[in-house]
Design a protein around this motif. Sequence first.
Motif, PDB file in Angstrom:
ATOM      1  N   SER A   1      74.747 -71.996  -1.170  1.00  0.00           N
ATOM      2  CA  SER A   1      74.868 -70.977  -0.118  1.00  0.00           C
ATOM      3  C   SER A   1      73.823 -69.886  -0.276  1.00  0.00           C
ATOM      4  O   SER A   1      73.834 -69.142  -1.249  1.00  0.00           O
ATOM      5  CB  SER A   1      76.266 -70.364  -0.136  1.00  0.00           C
TER       6      SER A   1
ATOM      7  N   ILE B   1      72.821 -66.610   1.422  1.00  0.00           N
ATOM      8  CA  ILE B   1      73.406 -65.639   2.345  1.00  0.00           C
ATOM      9  C   ILE B   1      72.435 -64.495   2.570  1.00  0.00           C
ATOM     10  O   ILE B   1      72.117 -63.740   1.653  1.00  0.00           O
ATOM     11  CB  ILE B   1      74.751 -65.120   1.793  1.00  0.00           C
TER      12      ILE B   1
ATOM     13  N   THR C   1      73.821 -63.008   8.110  1.00  0.00           N
ATOM     14  CA  THR C   1      75.011 -63.837   7.895  1.00  0.00           C
ATOM     15  C   THR C   1      76.148 -62.991   7.343  1.00  0.00           C
ATOM     16  O   THR C   1      77.303 -63.124   7.757  1.00  0.00           O
ATOM     17  CB  THR C   1      74.686 -65.000   6.933  1.00  0.00           C
TER      18      THR C   1
ATOM     19  N   GLU D   1      84.971 -71.825  11.612  1.00  0.00           N
ATOM     20  CA  GLU D   1      83.572 -72.090  11.960  1.00  0.00           C
ATOM     21  C   GLU D   1      83.156 -71.109  13.040  1.00  0.00           C
ATOM     22  O   GLU D   1      83.782 -71.018  14.088  1.00  0.00           O
ATOM     23  CB  GLU D   1      83.421 -73.524  12.457  1.00  0.00           C
TER      24      GLU D   1
ATOM     25  N   CYS E   1      77.650 -70.323  10.720  1.00  0.00           N
ATOM     26  CA  CYS E   1      78.259 -70.293   9.393  1.00  0.00           C
ATOM     27  C   CYS E   1      79.696 -70.828   9.430  1.00  0.00           C
ATOM     28  O   CYS E   1      80.372 -70.749  10.448  1.00  0.00           O
ATOM     29  CB  CYS E   1      78.266 -68.858   8.861  1.00  0.00           C
TER      30      CYS E   1
ATOM     31  N   TYR F   1      83.261 -70.257   7.296  1.00  0.00           N
ATOM     32  CA  TYR F   1      83.918 -69.365   6.358  1.00  0.00           C
ATOM     33  C   TYR F   1      85.076 -70.126   5.716  1.00  0.00           C
ATOM     34  O   TYR F   1      86.028 -70.491   6.392  1.00  0.00           O
ATOM     35  CB  TYR F   1      84.439 -68.109   7.057  1.00  0.00           C
TER      36      TYR F   1
ATOM     37  N   LEU G   1      81.083 -68.240   2.066  1.00  0.00           N
ATOM     38  CA  LEU G   1      80.309 -68.505   3.264  1.00  0.00           C
ATOM     39  C   LEU G   1      79.446 -69.743   3.047  1.00  0.00           C
ATOM     40  O   LEU G   1      78.780 -69.871   2.010  1.00  0.00           O
ATOM     41  CB  LEU G   1      79.422 -67.318   3.606  1.00  0.00           C
TER      42      LEU G   1
ATOM     43  N   PRO H   1      76.594 -71.133   5.120  1.00  0.00           N
ATOM     44  CA  PRO H   1      75.689 -71.030   6.271  1.00  0.00           C
ATOM     45  C   PRO H   1      75.179 -72.407   6.691  1.00  0.00           C
ATOM     46  O   PRO H   1      74.892 -73.259   5.855  1.00  0.00           O
ATOM     47  CB  PRO H   1      74.541 -70.159   5.754  1.00  0.00           C
ATOM     48  N   LYS H   2      75.080 -72.625   7.990  1.00  0.00           N
ATOM     49  CA  LYS H   2      74.606 -73.913   8.497  1.00  0.00           C
ATOM     50  C   LYS H   2      73.166 -74.170   8.066  1.00  0.00           C
ATOM     51  O   LYS H   2      72.778 -75.318   7.864  1.00  0.00           O
ATOM     52  CB  LYS H   2      74.766 -73.981  10.005  1.00  0.00           C
TER      53      LYS H   2
END
Length: 185
Positions: A10, A12, A16, A134, A138, A140, A150, A152-153
């Motif tokens: 992840s 971040i 985000t 979703e 991102c 959660y 988190l 993140p895509k």
Amino acid sequence: MQPHTITIASKIDPKTFYRFAIFDTLTLRRRWLSPAIFAGIFLFCSLICFSMVNRTQGAALLGAVLLTVGLGVPAVYFGVFFHSLKVQSKTLKLKASSVAYTVTLDETGVHVTGKKAAKDHAAFSWEQIFGVYEQSGCIYLYVSPRQAFLLPKASLESTGPSLQELRAMFADHLTAEKLHFAPIG
């Protein structure tokens, strides 16, 4: 074939983090409700005062004070909230290129490893997972009502698993009440 292990590093960034904090605080916990009710009560009282201007001395002044307080206090509340997000982002030293933690999903549950040391490790069984939300950009992963990780895509794209694989992993191990996916499209 359904993968048995999914690992996500992840990364971040501040954007985000802001989106998550706004979702968590204002949408999920509904912390906007109290300031809105406060403003509504004061605005209603100020309207009553303004309707009495021709009949009562000082009604306009009281109406103006109530209107100012009714709008000012919620404005300060939200101003402090958004300012604290900026301060927290700087304190956490968030950067798009830096991995904050690594999340591994397998048949036993969720494993999170911190970026500093492998000893910073936490494990959660699938039964312990509170929910998966979703949002744009991102996912959660709430391991409790007050703690989320988190995903993140952008981190998904860079580490390999597809969004569909991740959704399938969650759907295989969590009940439908815990899944809050965005519509596919």
